[in-house]
Design an enzyme around this catalytic site. Structure first.
Site, PDB file in Angstrom:
ATOM      1  N   SER A 199      -6.198  -4.967   1.521  1.00  0.00           N
ATOM      2  CA  SER A 199      -6.709  -5.269   2.866  1.00  0.00           C
ATOM      3  C   SER A 199      -7.838  -6.279   2.711  1.00  0.00           C
ATOM      4  O   SER A 199      -8.489  -6.332   1.661  1.00  0.00           O
ATOM      5  CB  SER A 199      -7.248  -3.991   3.515  1.00  0.00           C
ATOM      6  N   TYR A 208     -12.419   3.569   2.938  1.00  0.00           N
ATOM      7  CA  TYR A 208     -11.165   2.803   3.002  1.00  0.00           C
ATOM      8  C   TYR A 208     -11.313   1.499   2.212  1.00  0.00           C
ATOM      9  O   TYR A 208     -10.435   1.137   1.411  1.00  0.00           O
ATOM     10  CB  TYR A 208     -10.839   2.521   4.472  1.00  0.00           C
TER      11      TYR A 208
END
Lengths: 240, 81
Positions: free
Chosen positions: A135, A148
Protein backbone atom coordinates in the site's frame (compact mmCIF):
# COMPACT_ATOMS: atom_id res chain seq x y z
CA UNK A 1 -1.86 -23.30 -18.47
CA UNK A 2 -0.08 -21.60 -15.56
CA UNK A 3 -1.70 -21.86 -12.13
CA UNK A 4 -1.97 -18.67 -10.11
CA UNK A 5 -3.03 -18.53 -6.46
CA UNK A 6 -4.75 -15.30 -5.42
CA UNK A 7 -5.41 -14.83 -1.71
CA UNK A 8 -8.32 -12.68 -0.63
CA UNK A 9 -9.79 -13.49 -4.03
CA UNK A 10 -13.44 -13.20 -3.06
CA UNK A 11 -13.73 -9.41 -2.90
CA UNK A 12 -12.23 -6.09 -3.89
CA UNK A 13 -8.77 -6.03 -5.43
CA UNK A 14 -8.32 -9.81 -5.12
CA UNK A 15 -11.55 -10.54 -6.99
CA UNK A 16 -10.56 -8.10 -9.75
CA UNK A 17 -7.14 -9.79 -10.04
CA UNK A 18 -8.61 -13.31 -10.07
CA UNK A 19 -11.23 -12.42 -12.68
CA UNK A 20 -8.77 -10.62 -14.93
CA UNK A 21 -6.18 -13.41 -14.82
CA UNK A 22 -8.81 -16.06 -15.57
CA UNK A 23 -9.85 -13.95 -18.57
CA UNK A 24 -6.21 -13.74 -19.66
CA UNK A 25 -5.96 -17.53 -19.80
CA UNK A 26 -4.45 -18.38 -16.42
CA UNK A 27 -5.88 -21.11 -14.25
CA UNK A 28 -6.73 -19.15 -11.12
CA UNK A 29 -7.33 -20.44 -7.61
CA UNK A 30 -9.02 -17.76 -5.52
CA UNK A 31 -8.52 -18.29 -1.79
CA UNK A 32 -10.74 -16.81 0.89
CA UNK A 33 -12.58 -17.88 4.00
CA UNK A 34 -15.92 -17.86 2.20
CA UNK A 35 -17.08 -17.64 -1.37
CA UNK A 36 -19.01 -14.43 -2.08
CA UNK A 37 -21.88 -14.04 -4.56
CA UNK A 38 -19.57 -12.02 -6.80
CA UNK A 39 -16.85 -14.65 -6.81
CA UNK A 40 -19.38 -17.45 -7.42
CA UNK A 41 -20.68 -15.52 -10.44
CA UNK A 42 -17.13 -14.97 -11.74
CA UNK A 43 -16.36 -18.69 -11.29
CA UNK A 44 -19.47 -19.61 -13.30
CA UNK A 45 -18.55 -17.17 -16.07
CA UNK A 46 -14.91 -18.30 -16.24
CA UNK A 47 -15.25 -21.54 -18.22
CA UNK A 48 -13.45 -23.48 -15.48
CA UNK A 49 -10.45 -21.17 -15.36
CA UNK A 50 -11.36 -19.73 -11.98
CA UNK A 51 -11.73 -21.88 -8.86
CA UNK A 52 -12.56 -21.11 -5.27
CA UNK A 53 -10.83 -22.94 -2.43
CA UNK A 54 -11.63 -22.08 1.17
CA UNK A 55 -8.86 -21.39 3.66
CA UNK A 56 -8.70 -19.17 6.71
CA UNK A 57 -5.15 -17.90 6.31
CA UNK A 58 -5.22 -16.52 9.84
CA UNK A 59 -4.89 -20.13 11.02
CA UNK A 60 -1.14 -20.40 10.47
CA UNK A 61 -0.93 -24.12 11.22
CA UNK A 62 -3.38 -24.90 8.41
CA UNK A 63 -1.27 -23.19 5.73
CA UNK A 64 1.26 -26.01 4.97
CA UNK A 65 -1.53 -28.54 4.42
CA UNK A 66 -3.48 -26.06 2.31
CA UNK A 67 -0.45 -25.40 0.09
CA UNK A 68 0.00 -29.13 -0.40
CA UNK A 69 -3.70 -29.65 -1.15
CA UNK A 70 -3.65 -27.00 -3.87
CA UNK A 71 -0.51 -28.42 -5.43
CA UNK A 72 -1.86 -31.97 -5.33
CA UNK A 73 -5.09 -30.87 -7.00
CA UNK A 74 -3.81 -28.36 -9.58
CA UNK A 75 -0.13 -29.13 -10.03
CA UNK A 76 2.76 -26.66 -10.00
CA UNK A 77 1.88 -23.12 -8.91
CA UNK A 78 3.44 -20.52 -11.21
CA UNK A 79 2.11 -17.36 -9.62
CA UNK A 80 1.29 -16.34 -6.06
CA UNK A 81 -0.54 -13.11 -5.34
CA UNK A 82 -0.51 -12.29 -1.63
CA UNK A 83 -3.48 -9.97 -1.51
CA UNK A 84 -5.52 -11.08 1.53
CA UNK A 85 -5.41 -8.59 4.34
CA UNK A 86 -7.25 -6.64 6.96
CA UNK A 87 -7.55 -2.86 6.87
CA UNK A 88 -8.40 -2.28 10.51
CA UNK A 89 -8.19 1.39 11.36
CA UNK A 90 -7.59 2.76 14.80
CA UNK A 91 -5.51 5.07 16.87
CA UNK A 92 -2.65 3.05 18.24
CA UNK A 93 -3.26 4.30 21.77
CA UNK A 94 -6.74 2.85 21.87
CA UNK A 95 -6.59 -0.14 19.54
CA UNK A 96 -7.24 -3.39 21.35
CA UNK A 97 -4.17 -5.61 21.51
CA UNK A 98 -6.15 -8.43 19.95
CA UNK A 99 -6.92 -6.19 16.94
CA UNK A 100 -3.24 -5.29 16.56
CA UNK A 101 -2.29 -8.94 16.78
CA UNK A 102 -4.90 -10.05 14.25
CA UNK A 103 -3.78 -7.36 11.82
CA UNK A 104 -0.10 -8.33 12.05
CA UNK A 105 -0.94 -12.01 11.89
CA UNK A 106 -3.07 -11.88 8.73
CA UNK A 107 -1.14 -9.13 6.92
CA UNK A 108 2.41 -10.23 7.76
CA UNK A 109 2.71 -13.72 9.20
CA UNK A 110 0.17 -15.49 6.97
CA UNK A 111 1.58 -14.32 3.61
CA UNK A 112 5.14 -15.07 4.73
CA UNK A 113 4.28 -18.63 5.76
CA UNK A 114 2.15 -19.23 2.65
CA UNK A 115 4.98 -17.90 0.47
CA UNK A 116 7.42 -20.26 2.19
CA UNK A 117 5.37 -23.31 1.22
CA UNK A 118 4.54 -22.14 -2.30
CA UNK A 119 7.96 -20.67 -3.11
CA UNK A 120 10.01 -23.71 -2.29
CA UNK A 121 8.09 -25.71 -4.87
CA UNK A 122 8.65 -22.87 -7.33
CA UNK A 123 12.34 -23.26 -6.44
CA UNK A 124 12.21 -26.96 -7.17
CA UNK A 125 10.39 -26.21 -10.45
CA UNK A 126 12.83 -23.43 -11.38
CA UNK A 127 10.19 -20.80 -12.18
CA UNK A 128 7.63 -18.61 -10.50
CA UNK A 129 6.27 -15.15 -9.86
CA UNK A 130 5.36 -13.78 -6.47
CA UNK A 131 3.43 -10.55 -6.05
CA UNK A 132 2.74 -8.96 -2.70
CA UNK A 133 0.03 -6.36 -2.36
CA UNK A 134 1.39 -3.54 -0.21
CA UNK A 135 0.00 0.00 0.00
CA UNK A 136 1.20 3.57 -0.40
CA UNK A 137 0.70 3.70 3.38
CA UNK A 138 3.90 1.61 3.62
CA UNK A 139 5.93 4.67 2.64
CA UNK A 140 3.64 7.57 3.47
CA UNK A 141 1.61 8.25 6.59
CA UNK A 142 -2.07 8.35 7.40
CA UNK A 143 -3.76 9.04 10.69
CA UNK A 144 -5.21 5.86 12.20
CA UNK A 145 -3.26 3.47 10.03
CA UNK A 146 -0.02 3.01 11.96
CA UNK A 147 -0.39 -0.74 12.47
CA UNK A 148 -1.76 -1.27 8.96
CA UNK A 149 1.13 0.85 7.63
CA UNK A 150 3.63 -1.26 9.55
CA UNK A 151 2.23 -4.45 8.02
CA UNK A 152 2.35 -2.99 4.50
CA UNK A 153 5.94 -1.82 5.00
CA UNK A 154 6.70 -5.39 6.06
CA UNK A 155 5.38 -6.54 2.68
CA UNK A 156 7.84 -4.36 0.74
CA UNK A 157 10.77 -5.34 2.98
CA UNK A 158 9.88 -9.00 2.54
CA UNK A 159 9.63 -8.48 -1.22
CA UNK A 160 13.10 -7.01 -1.65
CA UNK A 161 15.02 -9.58 0.38
CA UNK A 162 13.08 -12.56 -0.94
CA UNK A 163 13.78 -11.36 -4.49
CA UNK A 164 17.50 -11.62 -3.67
CA UNK A 165 17.05 -15.06 -2.16
CA UNK A 166 15.16 -16.75 -5.00
CA UNK A 167 16.33 -14.75 -8.02
CA UNK A 168 18.98 -17.20 -9.08
CA UNK A 169 16.27 -19.85 -9.42
CA UNK A 170 14.31 -17.78 -11.90
CA UNK A 171 11.63 -16.58 -9.48
CA UNK A 172 10.62 -12.93 -9.41
CA UNK A 173 9.20 -11.18 -6.35
CA UNK A 174 7.54 -7.77 -6.56
CA UNK A 175 5.13 -5.62 -4.63
CA UNK A 176 2.30 -3.38 -5.73
CA UNK A 177 1.45 -0.34 -3.62
CA UNK A 178 -2.03 0.88 -4.45
CA UNK A 179 -3.35 4.21 -3.24
CA UNK A 180 -6.87 4.52 -1.89
CA UNK A 181 -9.18 2.34 -3.92
CA UNK A 182 -12.92 2.01 -3.38
CA UNK A 183 -13.40 -1.42 -1.83
CA UNK A 184 -14.99 -2.78 1.33
CA UNK A 185 -11.62 -2.30 3.01
CA UNK A 186 -11.84 1.48 2.56
CA UNK A 187 -15.61 1.84 3.12
CA UNK A 188 -14.98 3.86 6.28
CA UNK A 189 -13.62 6.71 4.21
CA UNK A 190 -16.27 9.41 3.76
CA UNK A 191 -17.22 10.87 0.40
CA UNK A 192 -15.52 14.05 1.45
CA UNK A 193 -12.33 12.20 2.39
CA UNK A 194 -12.42 10.42 -0.95
CA UNK A 195 -12.76 13.74 -2.80
CA UNK A 196 -9.93 15.22 -0.78
CA UNK A 197 -7.59 12.34 -1.69
CA UNK A 198 -8.59 12.53 -5.37
CA UNK A 199 -8.05 16.32 -5.33
CA UNK A 200 -4.54 15.84 -3.96
CA UNK A 201 -3.67 13.28 -6.66
CA UNK A 202 -1.88 14.34 -9.86
CA UNK A 203 -4.59 12.80 -12.02
CA UNK A 204 -7.42 14.19 -9.83
CA UNK A 205 -9.04 10.81 -9.40
CA UNK A 206 -8.65 7.53 -7.50
CA UNK A 207 -7.25 4.37 -9.06
CA UNK A 208 -9.54 1.35 -9.20
CA UNK A 209 -9.17 -2.38 -8.63
CA UNK A 210 -8.77 -3.02 -12.36
CA UNK A 211 -5.57 -0.91 -12.44
CA UNK A 212 -4.00 -3.22 -9.85
CA UNK A 213 -5.24 -6.32 -11.72
CA UNK A 214 -3.58 -5.09 -14.92
CA UNK A 215 -0.27 -4.61 -13.12
CA UNK A 216 -0.46 -8.15 -11.75
CA UNK A 217 -1.12 -9.43 -15.27
CA UNK A 218 1.91 -7.54 -16.52
CA UNK A 219 4.19 -8.90 -13.78
CA UNK A 220 3.05 -12.48 -14.45
CA UNK A 221 3.53 -12.14 -18.19
CA UNK A 222 6.50 -11.79 -20.51
CA UNK A 223 6.85 -8.12 -19.59
CA UNK A 224 7.70 -9.06 -16.02
CA UNK A 225 10.50 -11.43 -16.99
CA UNK A 226 13.30 -9.13 -15.86
CA UNK A 227 11.51 -7.24 -13.13
CA UNK A 228 12.15 -8.23 -9.54
CA UNK A 229 12.59 -6.80 -6.05
CA UNK A 230 10.69 -3.63 -6.75
CA UNK A 231 7.50 -1.83 -5.76
CA UNK A 232 4.92 -0.47 -8.19
CA UNK A 233 2.86 2.45 -6.97
CA UNK A 234 -0.63 2.74 -8.43
CA UNK A 235 -2.18 5.81 -6.86
CA UNK A 236 -3.15 8.16 -9.72
CA UNK A 237 -0.24 10.32 -8.62
CA UNK A 238 -1.31 10.76 -5.02
CA UNK A 239 2.27 10.48 -3.75
CA UNK A 240 3.90 12.03 -6.82
CA UNK B 1 12.59 -48.01 -3.32
CA UNK B 2 13.34 -47.43 0.36
CA UNK B 3 12.99 -44.00 1.92
CA UNK B 4 16.75 -43.88 2.41
CA UNK B 5 17.36 -44.60 -1.24
CA UNK B 6 14.82 -42.02 -2.37
CA UNK B 7 16.42 -39.37 -0.18
CA UNK B 8 19.94 -40.08 -1.39
CA UNK B 9 18.80 -40.24 -5.02
CA UNK B 10 17.14 -36.82 -4.62
CA UNK B 11 20.34 -35.40 -3.10
CA UNK B 12 22.38 -36.71 -6.03
CA UNK B 13 19.90 -35.40 -8.59
CA UNK B 14 19.91 -31.88 -7.10
CA UNK B 15 23.71 -31.94 -6.81
CA UNK B 16 23.83 -32.60 -10.54
CA UNK B 17 21.40 -29.78 -11.32
CA UNK B 18 23.15 -27.31 -9.03
CA UNK B 19 26.64 -28.34 -10.20
CA UNK B 20 27.67 -29.43 -6.71
CA UNK B 21 30.37 -32.10 -6.37
CA UNK B 22 29.20 -34.37 -3.58
CA UNK B 23 31.56 -36.24 -1.29
CA UNK B 24 30.58 -39.83 -0.52
CA UNK B 25 27.23 -39.78 1.29
CA UNK B 26 27.83 -41.45 4.64
CA UNK B 27 25.56 -41.13 7.69
CA UNK B 28 28.24 -39.25 9.59
CA UNK B 29 28.78 -36.63 6.87
CA UNK B 30 27.85 -33.17 8.08
CA UNK B 31 25.24 -31.49 5.88
CA UNK B 32 27.57 -28.49 5.61
CA UNK B 33 30.16 -30.73 3.97
CA UNK B 34 27.79 -31.86 1.23
CA UNK B 35 28.41 -28.59 -0.59
CA UNK B 36 24.67 -27.82 -0.60
CA UNK B 37 23.67 -24.24 0.11
CA UNK B 38 20.39 -23.28 1.78
CA UNK B 39 18.66 -23.01 -1.62
CA UNK B 40 19.66 -26.56 -2.52
CA UNK B 41 18.23 -27.78 0.80
CA UNK B 42 14.99 -25.90 0.16
CA UNK B 43 14.70 -27.59 -3.23
CA UNK B 44 15.50 -30.96 -1.65
CA UNK B 45 12.78 -30.62 0.99
CA UNK B 46 10.25 -29.50 -1.65
CA UNK B 47 11.10 -32.40 -3.99
CA UNK B 48 10.90 -34.94 -1.19
CA UNK B 49 7.53 -33.56 -0.10
CA UNK B 50 6.26 -34.23 -3.61
CA UNK B 51 7.79 -37.67 -3.75
CA UNK B 52 7.13 -38.93 -0.23
CA UNK B 53 4.12 -36.77 0.60
CA UNK B 54 5.64 -35.50 3.85
CA UNK B 55 7.70 -32.63 5.19
CA UNK B 56 9.10 -33.89 8.51
CA UNK B 57 10.47 -30.44 9.37
CA UNK B 58 7.02 -28.83 9.34
CA UNK B 59 5.51 -31.65 11.40
CA UNK B 60 8.37 -31.56 13.90
CA UNK B 61 8.17 -29.20 16.86
CA UNK B 62 11.93 -29.03 16.93
CA UNK B 63 13.04 -25.96 14.97
CA UNK B 64 16.58 -27.27 14.44
CA UNK B 65 17.53 -28.64 11.02
CA UNK B 66 19.45 -31.96 11.15
CA UNK B 67 23.23 -31.78 11.33
CA UNK B 68 24.28 -34.88 9.39
CA UNK B 69 23.15 -36.87 6.36
CA UNK B 70 22.15 -39.72 8.71
CA UNK B 71 19.96 -37.38 10.80
CA UNK B 72 18.38 -36.02 7.64
CA UNK B 73 17.52 -39.48 6.29
CA UNK B 74 16.17 -40.59 9.69
CA UNK B 75 13.87 -37.55 9.80
CA UNK B 76 12.14 -38.98 6.72
CA UNK B 77 12.27 -42.58 7.91
CA UNK B 78 10.75 -41.79 11.27
CA UNK B 79 7.72 -39.80 10.14
CA UNK B 80 4.67 -41.07 12.04
CA UNK B 81 2.25 -42.73 9.62
Amino acid sequence: MHNVLVTGGSRGIGLAIATRLAGAGYNVIAVARRETEELAAAVRASEKRLHFRACDLAVIDAIPAFAKLVRDEFGAIYGLVNNAGLGTEGLLATMHNSEIEALVQLNVLSPIILTKYIARHMMADGAGRIINISSIIASTGYNGLSVYGATKAAATGFTRSLAREVGKLGITVNAIAPGFIDTELTHNLSDEGRKRIAGRSALRRLPDTEDVARMVEYLLGEGGRNVTGTVFTIDAGNTA
Amino acid sequence: MSVRLKVTEAIKQIAKEQHVTLPELTDGLSLHETGFDSLAFAILVARLEDELGVDPFTISEDAAFPATVGDFVRAYENVPA
